[in-house]
Enzyme design. Sequence first.
Site, mmCIF file in Angstrom:
data_model
loop_
_atom_site.group_PDB
_atom_site.id
_atom_site.type_symbol
_atom_site.label_atom_id
_atom_site.label_comp_id
_atom_site.label_asym_id
_atom_site.label_seq_id
_atom_site.Cartn_x
_atom_site.Cartn_y
_atom_site.Cartn_z
ATOM 1 N N ASP A 158 0.823 -1.207 0.000
ATOM 2 C CA ASP A 158 0.000 0.000 0.000
ATOM 3 C C ASP A 158 0.857 1.257 0.000
ATOM 4 O O ASP A 158 1.895 1.308 0.639
ATOM 5 C CB ASP A 158 -0.901 0.017 1.240
ATOM 6 N N HIS A 231 -5.774 0.105 -11.369
ATOM 7 C CA HIS A 231 -5.953 1.100 -10.313
ATOM 8 C C HIS A 231 -4.922 2.217 -10.389
ATOM 9 O O HIS A 231 -5.259 3.402 -10.242
ATOM 10 C CB HIS A 231 -5.889 0.419 -8.942
#
Length: 318
Positions: A158, A231
């Site tokens: 992340d 994404h």
Amino acid sequence: MPITASHAQDVWKDVGEHVQFTVLKLNRDDQQQAQAVFQEFADRSQAIIRSLRIRDAKPETGSQLKVSIGLSNSAWNYLFPDAPKPKELTTYTTLAGPKYTMPASAGDLFFHIRASNEAVVYECQTQFRRVLDRITTVLDETKGFRYFEGRAIIGFIDGTEAPAVEDAADYALVGDEDPKFENGSYAFAQKWQHDMPVWNHLHTQDQEKAVGREKFSDFELADEDKFKNAHNVASKFEIDGVEQKIVRMNVPFSNPAAGNTGTYFIGYARHWTVTKGMLQNMLDQNDFLLTFSTILSGQLFFIPSRDLLTQIADDEFH
């Protein structure tokens, strides 16, 4: 005065081991009482944080407690009707694209609390509520956690696209473009629920194409090897050809026995327009993550600087 990170609340990339997001609504039954209680809270909250950092401190690491406190546009108008307001603070309304939407939800006050010890998170939230429960009602409380290697719940590293810590202040904190609110930040909080069986049914290679990175190494794929709505393609936002950045965290949450697993997204930005541009791009390009996710909430909050919280506590903010 230039941007000074030490004057800001904790808007940095640090998921923490234990995390709690809380959204409150103001009861709005006595405006003067609400104003007085929030003024008290502006003072007490900082004392609570200082106290817990002392209680939590360890010789090798100190305290890992980090806290951000924010207010929505609606809360600002209610608590400070005659005071200035951050230039970009507005009420978030639902964003829409060709197939998906990012719904808006209610919320007046916002806490983002994280620490290495769940007891510290619990105590911080409990003491905050001792002050505020006279004027507020809890709308949502989400407990997050640090997944393996700090990965998102879908298994990927992340925050790779977030700015490095040493560069983050210029992207996260308001500067001299809005001097009254310098060292504050615009926080966008959004709760996603994932259909994990659908995601986990995909082969790793397809998951990598959907995110735009290799799952194990985090190495970015060549553009031709990504899905068109990957994404890291869909969430990219540029102004005059320059890519814009925010400080973003994707915090996992789950009630696995009930099959309720998702991501609590929090983005801290110098400019709300940047975060909004990223969100709209994700919708316009049908970001692959939206294909197996339901967005449950979304709201914009302003995170005042610690200096501004002191002014509020001292009744000097008018």
